[in-house]
Design a protein around this motif. Structure first.
Motif, PDB file in Angstrom:
ATOM      1  N   GLY A 169       0.792  -1.328  -0.092  1.00  0.00           N
ATOM      2  CA  GLY A 169       0.093   0.118  -0.065  1.00  0.00           C
ATOM      3  C   GLY A 169       0.856   1.142  -0.136  1.00  0.00           C
ATOM      4  O   GLY A 169       0.576   2.262  -0.897  1.00  0.00           O
ATOM      5  N   VAL A 170       1.848   1.350   0.753  1.00  0.00           N
ATOM      6  CA  VAL A 170       2.840   2.168   0.901  1.00  0.00           C
ATOM      7  C   VAL A 170       3.448   2.722  -0.436  1.00  0.00           C
ATOM      8  O   VAL A 170       3.653   3.934  -0.821  1.00  0.00           O
ATOM      9  N   LEU A 171       3.960   1.424  -1.036  1.00  0.00           N
ATOM     10  CA  LEU A 171       4.354   1.669  -2.547  1.00  0.00           C
ATOM     11  C   LEU A 171       3.348   2.212  -3.563  1.00  0.00           C
ATOM     12  O   LEU A 171       3.708   2.924  -4.500  1.00  0.00           O
ATOM     13  N   ALA A 172       2.466   1.775  -3.519  1.00  0.00           N
ATOM     14  CA  ALA A 172       1.328   2.399  -4.275  1.00  0.00           C
ATOM     15  C   ALA A 172       1.301   3.890  -4.079  1.00  0.00           C
ATOM     16  O   ALA A 172       1.077   4.706  -5.118  1.00  0.00           O
ATOM     17  N   PHE A 173       1.072   4.256  -2.930  1.00  0.00           N
ATOM     18  CA  PHE A 173       0.979   5.868  -2.704  1.00  0.00           C
ATOM     19  C   PHE A 173       1.835   6.611  -3.392  1.00  0.00           C
ATOM     20  O   PHE A 173       1.879   7.562  -3.551  1.00  0.00           O
ATOM     21  N   ARG A 174       3.279   5.832  -3.107  1.00  0.00           N
ATOM     22  CA  ARG A 174       4.507   6.571  -3.656  1.00  0.00           C
ATOM     23  C   ARG A 174       4.216   6.699  -5.099  1.00  0.00           C
ATOM     24  O   ARG A 174       4.893   7.954  -5.596  1.00  0.00           O
ATOM     25  N   LEU A 175       3.718   5.701  -5.837  1.00  0.00           N
ATOM     26  CA  LEU A 175       3.759   5.869  -7.258  1.00  0.00           C
ATOM     27  C   LEU A 175       2.814   7.136  -7.462  1.00  0.00           C
ATOM     28  O   LEU A 175       2.762   7.799  -8.516  1.00  0.00           O
ATOM     29  N   ILE A 176       1.536   7.107  -6.882  1.00  0.00           N
ATOM     30  CA  ILE A 176       0.606   8.248  -6.770  1.00  0.00           C
ATOM     31  C   ILE A 176       1.256   9.709  -6.805  1.00  0.00           C
ATOM     32  O   ILE A 176       1.093  10.599  -7.566  1.00  0.00           O
ATOM     33  N   SER A 177       2.118   9.789  -5.580  1.00  0.00           N
ATOM     34  CA  SER A 177       2.876  10.839  -5.390  1.00  0.00           C
ATOM     35  C   SER A 177       3.806  11.445  -6.602  1.00  0.00           C
ATOM     36  O   SER A 177       3.951  12.400  -6.879  1.00  0.00           O
ATOM     37  N   LEU A 178       4.475  10.077  -7.001  1.00  0.00           N
ATOM     38  CA  LEU A 178       5.395  10.423  -8.332  1.00  0.00           C
ATOM     39  C   LEU A 178       4.796  10.891  -9.233  1.00  0.00           C
ATOM     40  O   LEU A 178       5.080  11.687 -10.161  1.00  0.00           O
ATOM     41  N   ALA A 179       3.387  10.407  -9.612  1.00  0.00           N
ATOM     42  CA  ALA A 179       2.510  10.888 -10.766  1.00  0.00           C
ATOM     43  C   ALA A 179       2.263  12.398 -10.634  1.00  0.00           C
ATOM     44  O   ALA A 179       2.490  13.033 -11.733  1.00  0.00           O
ATOM     45  N   GLY A 180       2.252  13.049  -9.308  1.00  0.00           N
ATOM     46  CA  GLY A 180       1.788  14.390  -9.112  1.00  0.00           C
ATOM     47  C   GLY A 180       3.121  15.184  -9.615  1.00  0.00           C
ATOM     48  O   GLY A 180       2.976  16.173 -10.204  1.00  0.00           O
ATOM     49  N   VAL A 181       4.318  14.338  -9.054  1.00  0.00           N
ATOM     50  CA  VAL A 181       5.578  15.150  -9.395  1.00  0.00           C
ATOM     51  C   VAL A 181       5.737  15.180 -10.699  1.00  0.00           C
ATOM     52  O   VAL A 181       6.164  16.461 -11.259  1.00  0.00           O
ATOM     53  N   VAL A 182       5.419  14.349 -11.505  1.00  0.00           N
ATOM     54  CA  VAL A 182       5.843  14.353 -12.847  1.00  0.00           C
ATOM     55  C   VAL A 182       4.929  15.325 -13.658  1.00  0.00           C
ATOM     56  O   VAL A 182       5.237  15.993 -14.601  1.00  0.00           O
ATOM     57  N   MET A 183       3.702  15.520 -13.155  1.00  0.00           N
ATOM     58  CA  MET A 183       2.944  16.720 -13.572  1.00  0.00           C
ATOM     59  C   MET A 183       3.386  18.083 -13.515  1.00  0.00           C
ATOM     60  O   MET A 183       3.309  18.837 -14.497  1.00  0.00           O
ATOM     61  N   ILE A 184       3.851  17.951 -12.203  1.00  0.00           N
ATOM     62  CA  ILE A 184       4.619  19.447 -11.723  1.00  0.00           C
ATOM     63  C   ILE A 184       5.650  19.637 -12.791  1.00  0.00           C
ATOM     64  O   ILE A 184       5.676  20.909 -13.433  1.00  0.00           O
ATOM     65  N   VAL A 185       6.476  18.786 -12.977  1.00  0.00           N
ATOM     66  CA  VAL A 185       7.736  19.111 -13.922  1.00  0.00           C
ATOM     67  C   VAL A 185       7.610  19.167 -15.301  1.00  0.00           C
ATOM     68  O   VAL A 185       7.883  19.858 -15.756  1.00  0.00           O
ATOM     69  N   LEU A 186       6.442  18.548 -15.848  1.00  0.00           N
ATOM     70  CA  LEU A 186       6.189  18.455 -17.415  1.00  0.00           C
ATOM     71  C   LEU A 186       5.469  19.915 -17.398  1.00  0.00           C
ATOM     72  O   LEU A 186       5.491  20.492 -18.800  1.00  0.00           O
ATOM     73  N   CYS A 187       4.681  20.505 -16.539  1.00  0.00           N
ATOM     74  CA  CYS A 187       3.927  21.620 -16.854  1.00  0.00           C
ATOM     75  C   CYS A 187       4.570  22.950 -16.696  1.00  0.00           C
ATOM     76  O   CYS A 187       4.401  24.077 -16.965  1.00  0.00           O
ATOM     77  N   LEU A 188       5.573  22.827 -15.513  1.00  0.00           N
ATOM     78  CA  LEU A 188       6.090  24.167 -14.987  1.00  0.00           C
ATOM     79  C   LEU A 188       6.665  24.678 -16.141  1.00  0.00           C
ATOM     80  O   LEU A 188       6.763  26.108 -16.246  1.00  0.00           O
ATOM     81  N   PRO A 189       7.704  24.254 -16.884  1.00  0.00           N
ATOM     82  CA  PRO A 189       8.409  25.089 -18.021  1.00  0.00           C
ATOM     83  C   PRO A 189       7.377  25.684 -18.954  1.00  0.00           C
ATOM     84  O   PRO A 189       7.506  27.175 -19.270  1.00  0.00           O
ATOM     85  N   GLY A 190       6.272  25.217 -19.339  1.00  0.00           N
ATOM     86  CA  GLY A 190       5.371  25.839 -20.315  1.00  0.00           C
ATOM     87  C   GLY A 190       4.584  27.192 -19.572  1.00  0.00           C
ATOM     88  O   GLY A 190       4.390  28.191 -20.178  1.00  0.00           O
ATOM     89  N   ILE A 191       4.381  26.893 -18.363  1.00  0.00           N
ATOM     90  CA  ILE A 191       3.601  28.055 -17.599  1.00  0.00           C
ATOM     91  C   ILE A 191       4.584  29.035 -17.425  1.00  0.00           C
ATOM     92  O   ILE A 191       4.374  30.420 -17.797  1.00  0.00           O
TER      93      ILE A 191
END
Length: 450
Positions: A169-191
Motif C-alpha cells: 500500500g505504501v509503495l502504491a501511494f508513492r507511485l501516486i505521489s510520483l505521478a503528481g511530481v511528474v505533472m509538476i515537472v512537465l507543466c512548469l516550464p510551459g507556464i
C-alpha cells in the motif's frame, strides 16, 4: 553540463543517499510487518537510531547546500539538465520507507474504511481496526478524514489492489505521489515561458525544491497529486484549453479544497471563456462528487488538521500565548481574525500581482501563513505557482524552504531531546563539510562551461 554543475549534482545525490540511509533506520517505519526489519546492516543500523538521524541530517545539509549552489549556474543549464538532476536527487528517496510523516498510514486506513463501506467522514481509523489502523498515530485514531472524495476513492482503489499488505500500500501511494511530481515537472516550464519566467528557474525553485523532494517524494503526501493536477490545469489554460484546465483544477480541489482558488487564476487567464470555465468546473464537481458516492461530509471534516500544534502557525501560537496569559477564549477569535486578514491579502494579491499565476502563489502564501495550521509541505501549494509566475524568487521563500526542510525528524514523530541533539550534530557536520568544499567561483564556473 560543466564541471561545477556536475559537482552540485553529485553533492545533492550524496545528500539524498545519506537521507535515504537514515530513513531505512529511522524513518516513519511501520510497527508491524516491516520487510526490512531483519535485513543485514539495516538491522544493525536500527540499533542506533540517533546515528541514523544524525546521518539523515548530514544529508539534509548537503542536499540543501547543493540546491543553493545550483542557483549560481542556472543560466548555463537547460531545463533538461535540471530534470536529470532532479531524477538523480530523487532516485534514492523513491526506495525508502515513508519519511518525515506518518500520514500515508492514515491514507491507507481511510481507503480501507471506504473499501469496507464505512463512513470515513464520521469515524476515525480506530473504528476500522486491523493492520492499517494499527499504524496510524494516536492523534489521528478518532478523527475523520479531511480529504475530498476523489482522494478517498483513490485510496480505496489502492487497498482493493494491495489488500491488507501495508508495504504494498505504501509503495502504491508513492507511485501516486510520483505521478503528481511528474505533472509538476512537465507543466512548469510551459507556464513559466508564458509569463516570461526562465523555465530553468521555475524547475529549480518549483521542482528541485528540497521541500518537494522530502515531503512529496519521501513523505508521499497527497499534496503531490493535488498540486500536480492544479499545475496541469493552469498549463491547460495557458495552452488555450480553459475548460480542461477548470476540470483538472476541480479534480485537485476534490483531493484538497485549497486548490479551488486556482479557478480564479483560470478566469483571469481566459476571461472571455468564463461560461465554459464555470460549466466545466460545475459539471466536474457534480460528476466526481456523485460518482464517488461519499456525500459531502468532507466539507465539515476539513477542520481535522487544526488539532495539530507544531509551532509554525502564527495565529495558533498567538492564541496559545494569550490563553496562557489568562485571556478567555482567545484561540477562536485570533484564528478567525487571522483567516479574514489572510483572505483579504489573498484577494489583494490576485488583483495586484504581475500575472495571474504569481497572484495565485501569493494568495495561497497568505492563506497558508495566516491559517490555523501550517505544515512545511503546505508551502508547496504556493511555491509551485510562484516558481512559474515570479521572475525573481524572494529570498524569504528560498531560505524558508531550507529552514523548513530541517524542521521535521525523519521519523515523522514529535522530537525528543536526544533526537534534536543528533539532528543538530548532523546538520553542523554537513555545514562543516560544505564550508570545507566551497562552491566553484563564478569566473571558474563560466570557464568550465565554455
Amino acid at each position: 553540463m560543466g564541471r561545477p554543475d556536475l559537482l552540485n549534482r553529485t553533492l545533492g545525490f550524496a545528500g539524498s543517499v545519506a537521507i535515504a540511509l537514515g530513513g531505512l533506520a529511522a524513518g516513519a517505519l511501520p510497527e508491524r510487518g516491516d520487510p526490512l526489519a531483519h535485513w543485514p546492516v539495516i538491522r544493525e543500523l536500527r540499533s542506533f537510531p540517533l546515528v541514523a538521524i544524525a546521518g539523515a541530517y548530514v544529508g539534509l545539509a548537503l542536499l540543501c547546500g547543493a540546491w543553493l549552489r545550483l542557483r549560481r549556474t542556472l543560466d548555463e543549464q537547460s531545463p533538461s539538465d535540471l530534470v536529470r538532476t532532479l531524477l538523480c536527487w530523487a532516485a534514492p528517496l523513491v526506495l525508502v520507507p515513508p519519511m518525515f510523516s506518518q500520514d500515508v498510514y492514515s491514507y491507507l486506513a481511510q481507503g480501507a474504511m471506504v473499501h469496507e463501506g464505512l463512513d470515513a467522514y464520521k469515524h476515525g481509523p480506530a473504528y476500522l481496526g486491523g493492520p492499517f489502523a494499527a499504524e496510524v498515530p494516536a492523534i489521528w485514531q478518532n478523527t475523520p478524514a479531511p480529504y475530498g472524495p476523489l482522494f478517498l476513492r483513490a485510496a480505496a482503489a489502492v487497498v482493493n489492489v494491495t489488500g491488507a499488505h501495508v508495504t504494498l500500500g505504501v509503495l502504491a501511494f508513492r507511485l501516486i505521489s510520483l505521478a503528481g511530481v511528474v505533472m509538476i515537472v512537465l507543466c512548469l516550464p510551459g507556464i513559466a515561458t508564458r509569463f516570461g519566467v526562465p523555465p530553468q528557474r521555475a524547475i529549480w525553485f518549483g521542482a528541485l525544491n528540497p521541500l518537494l523532494l522530502l515531503h512529496l517524494i519521501a513523505g508521499m503526501h497527497n499534496d503531490a497529486i493535488m498540486v500536480g493536477l492544479m499545475t496541469a490545469g493552469i498549463y491547460a489554460a495557458v495552452r488555450h484549453h480553459p475548460a480542461l484546465g477548470a476540470a483538472l483544477i476541480t479534480a485537485a480541489a476534490l483531493i484538497k479544497a485549497p486548490a479551488a482558488l486556482a479557478l480564479l487564476t483560470i478566469l483571469m487567464i481566459a476571461p472571455r471563456a468564463w461560461l465554459r470555465i464555470g460549466a466545466a468546473a460545475t459539471a466536474s464537481a457534480a460528476g466526481l462528487q456523485l460518482a464517488s458516492g461519499l456525500g459531502t461530509g468532507w466539507i465539515g471534516a476539513m477542520h481535522t488538521p487544526t488539532t495539530v500544534r507544531n509551532g509554525l502557525s502564527f495565529s495558533t501560537d498567538l492564541g496559545l500565548l494569550l490563553g496562557a496569559l489568562g485571556w478567555p477564549g482567545p484561540m477562536d477569535i485570533i484564528r478567525t481574525a487571522a483567516g479574514v486578514v489572510g483572505c483579504l491579502l489573498a484577494g489583494w494579491a490576485l488583483l495586484r500581482a504581475p500575472n495571474p499565476v504569481a497572484g495565485l502563489g501569493l494568495a495561497l502564501s497568505s492563506i497558508i501563513l495566516l491559517g490555523p495550521v501550517v505544515h512545511p509541505w503546505y508551502l508547496l501549494w504556493a511555491f509551485v505557482p510562484l516558481a512559474a509566475g515570479l521572475r525573481r524568487v524572494p529570498q524569504a521563500a528560498v531560505w524558508g524552504s531550507v529552514g523548513l526542510s530541517l524542521f521535521l525528524l525523519p521519523t515523522g514523530a514529535p522530537g525528543y531531546p536526544e533526537a534534536v541533539v543528533a539532528a543538530t550534530v548532523g546538520t553542523v557536520a554537513g555545514l562543516l563539510y560544505l564550508r570545507m568544499r566551497p562552491p566553484v567561483p563564478a569566473p571558474l564556473a563560466a570557464a568550465a562551461t565554455s
